[in-house]
Design a protein around this motif. Sequence first.
Motif, PDB file in Angstrom:
ATOM      1  N   TYR A 132      40.535   2.172 -32.863  1.00 11.28           N
ATOM      2  CA  TYR A 132      40.607   2.893 -34.133  1.00 11.28           C
ATOM      3  C   TYR A 132      41.291   1.997 -35.162  1.00 11.28           C
ATOM      4  O   TYR A 132      42.028   1.077 -34.820  1.00 11.28           O
ATOM      5  N   LEU A 166      42.865   8.043 -39.263  1.00  6.43           N
ATOM      6  CA  LEU A 166      42.372   7.195 -38.184  1.00  6.43           C
ATOM      7  C   LEU A 166      40.854   7.147 -38.222  1.00  6.43           C
ATOM      8  O   LEU A 166      40.193   8.163 -38.202  1.00  6.43           O
ATOM      9  N   PHE A 184      37.481   5.850 -36.350  1.00  2.54           N
ATOM     10  CA  PHE A 184      36.914   5.385 -35.087  1.00  2.54           C
ATOM     11  C   PHE A 184      36.110   4.109 -35.312  1.00  2.54           C
ATOM     12  O   PHE A 184      35.316   4.020 -36.254  1.00  2.54           O
ATOM     13  N   TYR A 212      33.914   2.504 -28.839  1.00  4.45           N
ATOM     14  CA  TYR A 212      34.491   2.850 -27.546  1.00  4.45           C
ATOM     15  C   TYR A 212      33.720   2.159 -26.440  1.00  4.45           C
ATOM     16  O   TYR A 212      32.551   1.797 -26.601  1.00  4.45           O
ATOM     17  N   ASP A 263      28.597   3.142 -28.165  1.00  8.08           N
ATOM     18  CA  ASP A 263      28.717   3.590 -29.558  1.00  8.08           C
ATOM     19  C   ASP A 263      29.516   2.574 -30.357  1.00  8.08           C
ATOM     20  O   ASP A 263      30.728   2.492 -30.229  1.00  8.08           O
ATOM     21  N   SER A 299      29.014   2.532 -33.690  1.00 10.23           N
ATOM     22  CA  SER A 299      28.669   2.993 -35.031  1.00 10.23           C
ATOM     23  C   SER A 299      29.818   2.910 -36.014  1.00 10.23           C
ATOM     24  O   SER A 299      29.608   2.878 -37.216  1.00 10.23           O
ATOM     25  N   LEU A 356      44.548   0.480 -33.677  1.00 12.20           N
ATOM     26  CA  LEU A 356      45.038   1.196 -32.509  1.00 12.20           C
ATOM     27  C   LEU A 356      44.005   1.171 -31.399  1.00 12.20           C
ATOM     28  O   LEU A 356      42.810   1.292 -31.642  1.00 12.20           O
ATOM     29  N   ARG A 370      35.180   8.993 -20.357  1.00 10.59           N
ATOM     30  CA  ARG A 370      34.728   9.366 -21.681  1.00 10.59           C
ATOM     31  C   ARG A 370      33.735  10.523 -21.611  1.00 10.59           C
ATOM     32  O   ARG A 370      33.460  11.181 -22.589  1.00 10.59           O
ATOM     33  N   PHE A 405      35.075  14.393 -23.456  1.00  8.80           N
ATOM     34  CA  PHE A 405      36.043  13.875 -24.404  1.00  8.80           C
ATOM     35  C   PHE A 405      37.349  14.646 -24.397  1.00  8.80           C
ATOM     36  O   PHE A 405      38.288  14.296 -25.092  1.00  8.80           O
ATOM     37  N   SER A 406      37.396  15.728 -23.603  1.00  4.29           N
ATOM     38  CA  SER A 406      38.633  16.470 -23.552  1.00  4.29           C
ATOM     39  C   SER A 406      39.702  15.771 -22.730  1.00  4.29           C
ATOM     40  O   SER A 406      40.831  16.213 -22.688  1.00  4.29           O
ATOM     41  N   GLU A 459      42.616  13.431 -22.209  1.00  2.00           N
ATOM     42  CA  GLU A 459      43.593  12.966 -23.165  1.00  2.00           C
ATOM     43  C   GLU A 459      43.460  11.473 -23.387  1.00  2.00           C
ATOM     44  O   GLU A 459      43.296  10.709 -22.440  1.00  2.00           O
ATOM     45  N   GLN A 460      43.536  11.061 -24.626  1.00  3.10           N
ATOM     46  CA  GLN A 460      43.549   9.650 -24.960  1.00  3.10           C
ATOM     47  C   GLN A 460      45.000   9.205 -25.110  1.00  3.10           C
ATOM     48  O   GLN A 460      45.780   9.854 -25.802  1.00  3.10           O
ATOM     49  N   PHE A 486      47.469   6.339 -26.472  1.00  3.36           N
ATOM     50  CA  PHE A 486      47.415   5.311 -27.495  1.00  3.36           C
ATOM     51  C   PHE A 486      48.422   4.192 -27.250  1.00  3.36           C
ATOM     52  O   PHE A 486      49.516   4.419 -26.734  1.00  3.36           O
ATOM     53  N   GLY A 487      48.033   3.010 -27.684  1.00  2.92           N
ATOM     54  CA  GLY A 487      48.942   1.881 -27.697  1.00  2.92           C
ATOM     55  C   GLY A 487      49.774   1.903 -28.970  1.00  2.92           C
ATOM     56  O   GLY A 487      49.583   2.753 -29.835  1.00  2.92           O
ATOM     57  N   GLU A 521      35.347  20.697 -29.655  1.00  2.00           N
ATOM     58  CA  GLU A 521      36.595  20.573 -28.907  1.00  2.00           C
ATOM     59  C   GLU A 521      37.608  20.018 -29.896  1.00  2.00           C
ATOM     60  O   GLU A 521      37.362  18.982 -30.516  1.00  2.00           O
ATOM     61  N   PHE A 552      41.716  19.121 -31.139  1.00  2.00           N
ATOM     62  CA  PHE A 552      43.001  18.622 -30.673  1.00  2.00           C
ATOM     63  C   PHE A 552      43.969  18.487 -31.843  1.00  2.00           C
ATOM     64  O   PHE A 552      43.548  18.311 -32.989  1.00  2.00           O
ATOM     65  N   TYR A 582      47.109  15.819 -32.550  1.00  2.00           N
ATOM     66  CA  TYR A 582      47.892  14.668 -32.134  1.00  2.00           C
ATOM     67  C   TYR A 582      49.092  14.544 -33.075  1.00  2.00           C
ATOM     68  O   TYR A 582      49.030  14.922 -34.236  1.00  2.00           O
ATOM     69  N   ARG A 604      54.403   6.119 -30.610  1.00  2.00           N
ATOM     70  CA  ARG A 604      52.945   6.086 -30.534  1.00  2.00           C
ATOM     71  C   ARG A 604      52.342   7.441 -30.845  1.00  2.00           C
ATOM     72  O   ARG A 604      52.995   8.474 -30.679  1.00  2.00           O
ATOM     73  N   LEU A 605      51.110   7.391 -31.228  1.00  2.00           N
ATOM     74  CA  LEU A 605      50.345   8.615 -31.396  1.00  2.00           C
ATOM     75  C   LEU A 605      50.175   9.266 -30.019  1.00  2.00           C
ATOM     76  O   LEU A 605      49.870   8.588 -29.039  1.00  2.00           O
ATOM     77  N   ARG A 613      45.510  20.830 -27.104  1.00  2.00           N
ATOM     78  CA  ARG A 613      44.051  20.908 -27.231  1.00  2.00           C
ATOM     79  C   ARG A 613      43.630  22.368 -27.122  1.00  2.00           C
ATOM     80  O   ARG A 613      44.279  23.137 -26.414  1.00  2.00           O
ATOM     81  N   SER A 621      36.356  16.453 -31.208  1.00  2.00           N
ATOM     82  CA  SER A 621      35.563  15.679 -30.276  1.00  2.00           C
ATOM     83  C   SER A 621      34.103  16.059 -30.431  1.00  2.00           C
ATOM     84  O   SER A 621      33.734  17.211 -30.256  1.00  2.00           O
TER      85      SER A 621
END
Lengths: 116, 106
Positions: A35, A43, A45, A48, A56, A58, A91, A98, A101-102, A104-105, A107-108, B32, B34, B36, B43-44, B49, B90
């Motif tokens: 991101y 943010l 996108f 991924y 993707d 895009s 990020l 994937r 998509f639910s 949890e992501q 992040f760094g 879906e 969320f 954050y 961090r984020l 959710r 999402s």
Amino acid sequence: GAGVSQSPSNKVTEKGKDVELRCDPISGHTALYWYRQSLGQGLEFLIYFQGNSAPDKSGLPSDRFSAERTGGSVSTLTIQRTQQEDSAVYLCASSLDRALFSYEQYFGPGTRLTVT
Amino acid sequence: AQRVTQPEKLLSVFKGAPVELKCNYSYSGSPELFWYVQYSRQRLQLLLRHISRESIKGFTADLNKGETSFHLKKPFAQEEDSAMYYCALSSGKLVFGKGTKLTVNP
């Protein structure tokens, strides 16, 4: 355990130079995301990966941007011929999968890129 | 096109007051959603959710499909809630709103 790591944490480069940003995802996470966080833009996108493939792309803003992932782990985002508008925090995030998509992501800390 | 709108860039409340961070979305499918959060110099991270219907740190969010909203609420704000909050949708990829900076004053 270790979270997502990114390097460098800060990068200052001259306009026209190429830069490489690195992301180390959490071990075992098959999905990886890039991101861009610009001032006032939230943010955005970019791309991924599921494993080593990027279904993707895009969100990549131009053909100066590219990314790869090797061994299903580390990913590199490359920006060629940087422009001032590329200045942002980049990020990286990873998740278990994937497909849904639910998941949890995670992040760094981000790489702050400044193009002078 | 998928879109997430957070109408408030900045929101300031006093400690103990209720807080509501607004989020509206545009999506033709079944969303879906969320929230954050990014605390200062951290961090984020995922706050909650909608599919979990959970309350985290006293925050809740209800998906209202009729109003296409997913507002984040807390009845009594605390100073440690001060942070940047992002609503996300999402839709095959995660689409974020531009964020709301919440400041809880003592």
